[in-house]
Design a protein around this motif. Sequence first.
Motif, mmCIF file in Angstrom:
data_model
loop_
_atom_site.group_PDB
_atom_site.id
_atom_site.type_symbol
_atom_site.label_atom_id
_atom_site.label_comp_id
_atom_site.label_asym_id
_atom_site.label_seq_id
_atom_site.Cartn_x
_atom_site.Cartn_y
_atom_site.Cartn_z
ATOM 1 N N CYS A 172 58.266 -1.837 8.975
ATOM 2 C CA CYS A 172 59.617 -1.317 9.171
ATOM 3 C C CYS A 172 60.567 -2.497 9.362
ATOM 4 O O CYS A 172 60.172 -3.662 9.327
ATOM 5 N N ALA A 173 61.836 -2.200 9.599
ATOM 6 C CA ALA A 173 62.853 -3.252 9.708
ATOM 7 C C ALA A 173 62.658 -4.145 10.925
ATOM 8 O O ALA A 173 63.225 -5.233 10.992
ATOM 9 N N GLU A 174 61.856 -3.706 11.911
ATOM 10 C CA GLU A 174 61.656 -4.502 13.121
ATOM 11 C C GLU A 174 60.420 -5.388 13.052
ATOM 12 O O GLU A 174 60.104 -6.072 14.019
ATOM 13 N N HIS A 175 59.723 -5.402 11.925
ATOM 14 C CA HIS A 175 58.590 -6.304 11.759
ATOM 15 C C HIS A 175 59.070 -7.699 11.341
ATOM 16 O O HIS A 175 60.173 -7.855 10.815
ATOM 17 N N ARG A 176 58.226 -8.691 11.587
ATOM 18 C CA ARG A 176 58.542 -10.072 11.226
ATOM 19 C C ARG A 176 57.869 -10.379 9.884
ATOM 20 O O ARG A 176 56.656 -10.558 9.816
ATOM 21 N N PHE A 177 58.678 -10.447 8.847
ATOM 22 C CA PHE A 177 58.151 -10.601 7.495
ATOM 23 C C PHE A 177 57.633 -12.009 7.216
ATOM 24 O O PHE A 177 57.002 -12.249 6.194
ATOM 25 N N SER A 178 57.889 -12.947 8.110
ATOM 26 C CA SER A 178 57.347 -14.293 7.957
ATOM 27 C C SER A 178 55.907 -14.376 8.436
ATOM 28 O O SER A 178 55.256 -15.414 8.260
ATOM 29 N N TYR A 179 55.383 -13.306 9.028
ATOM 30 C CA TYR A 179 54.004 -13.270 9.484
ATOM 31 C C TYR A 179 53.103 -12.805 8.337
ATOM 32 O O TYR A 179 53.440 -11.865 7.613
ATOM 33 N N VAL A 180 51.949 -13.423 8.193
ATOM 34 C CA VAL A 180 51.091 -13.202 7.042
ATOM 35 C C VAL A 180 50.700 -11.735 6.900
ATOM 36 O O VAL A 180 50.751 -11.165 5.805
ATOM 37 N N ASN A 181 50.313 -11.096 8.000
ATOM 38 C CA ASN A 181 49.835 -9.712 7.897
ATOM 39 C C ASN A 181 50.961 -8.765 7.497
ATOM 40 O O ASN A 181 50.746 -7.808 6.744
ATOM 41 N N VAL A 182 52.177 -9.027 7.974
ATOM 42 C CA VAL A 182 53.317 -8.184 7.612
ATOM 43 C C VAL A 182 53.698 -8.423 6.155
ATOM 44 O O VAL A 182 53.966 -7.470 5.403
ATOM 45 N N ALA A 183 53.716 -9.688 5.733
ATOM 46 C CA ALA A 183 54.049 -10.002 4.348
ATOM 47 C C ALA A 183 53.057 -9.350 3.384
ATOM 48 O O ALA A 183 53.440 -8.807 2.340
ATOM 49 N N ALA A 184 51.776 -9.369 3.752
ATOM 50 C CA ALA A 184 50.760 -8.765 2.887
ATOM 51 C C ALA A 184 50.939 -7.256 2.797
ATOM 52 O O ALA A 184 50.786 -6.659 1.725
ATOM 53 N N ALA A 185 51.287 -6.625 3.924
ATOM 54 C CA ALA A 185 51.443 -5.167 3.938
ATOM 55 C C ALA A 185 52.723 -4.716 3.257
ATOM 56 O O ALA A 185 52.836 -3.571 2.821
ATOM 57 N N SER A 186 53.708 -5.618 3.171
ATOM 58 C CA SER A 186 55.008 -5.234 2.616
ATOM 59 C C SER A 186 54.990 -5.108 1.093
ATOM 60 O O SER A 186 55.790 -4.367 0.518
ATOM 61 N N GLY A 187 54.112 -5.870 0.437
ATOM 62 C CA GLY A 187 54.134 -5.906 -1.012
ATOM 63 C C GLY A 187 55.304 -6.696 -1.565
ATOM 64 O O GLY A 187 55.515 -6.766 -2.774
ATOM 65 N N ARG A 188 56.098 -7.298 -0.660
ATOM 66 C CA ARG A 188 57.268 -8.085 -1.057
ATOM 67 C C ARG A 188 57.088 -9.559 -0.721
ATOM 68 O O ARG A 188 58.041 -10.321 -0.752
ATOM 69 N N GLY A 189 55.882 -9.945 -0.324
ATOM 70 C CA GLY A 189 55.708 -11.296 0.184
ATOM 71 C C GLY A 189 56.416 -11.404 1.523
ATOM 72 O O GLY A 189 56.401 -10.471 2.318
#
Length: 279
Positions: free
Chosen positions: A200-217
């Motif tokens: 969601c918008a409150e996740h940290r997309f610079s973290y590997v696990n979040v980037a992997a789950a996002s499908g957006r890097g």
Amino acid sequence: MLAPPRTVIRREAGLYALEQALQRRGFQHVAGADEAGRGACAGPLVAAAAILPEGKRGEIPGLADSKLLTAATRERVYDLVVAKALAWSVMIIPPAEVDSRGLHVCNLAAMRRALASLEIRPDYVLTDGFPVDGLGVPGLAVWKGDRVAACVAAASVLAKVTRDRLMVELDATFPEYGFAVHKGYITEEHSAALTRLGPCAEHRFSYVNVAAASGRGNRPPRARRPVSAAVPSLFDDVSVTEPLLIPETAEGTVGVASSEQPQPSPSVGEDKAMEGEKR
């Protein structure tokens, strides 16, 4: 000329021994700083600073590293810190800023701002783990400082309770992720929700696990919801007392920390371990 004798503080001397030793050396107001949320992959990073009174007046029953306390005890100790502290301050950095600036830069900037926002200028600064420069006063980075120095433990409680309250608020908006339970840290339940729903918008997309789950890097969505309605922008120095449930009579500072790049300045910290501690 003879050098002054070296002061050795041992852990068994207790949580208040380091501050008392500094006060005997003439540093009346010793400030402690700590953060909460470095290891979380969702939610804000929160830093706090506190100055406790000297002597018995500054002793707080139950005070310890916030991670060692139950949620109920943390809330009780939080109220005592707010009531007894000569000065205290809390600063919040939203996840979008952690992504854009980097975790370590944001962590140092938030602690620097929390210390600079204290209503009483400290004579000496103790920080947990990381030296913070640019304060204009001497300081020491203490390994596991929240278990060694009372003012750092007080700051850790302020930061942890503030962040936990924010995560409970976020849970009402994003109930599928369980933020009220795990507070944004990586658990099996949180990982499963990330896999199933994406971040969601409150996740940290610079973290590997979040980037992997996002499908957006590591590219976050274009729009993110602020941490709370009272925190419209990282660069607005605003009070957010209502959503954080800070008592109206409390004397302290709660705001959004500016995470500008650190400017060159004289160093005021020494990254040294306590006596007998290995780094």
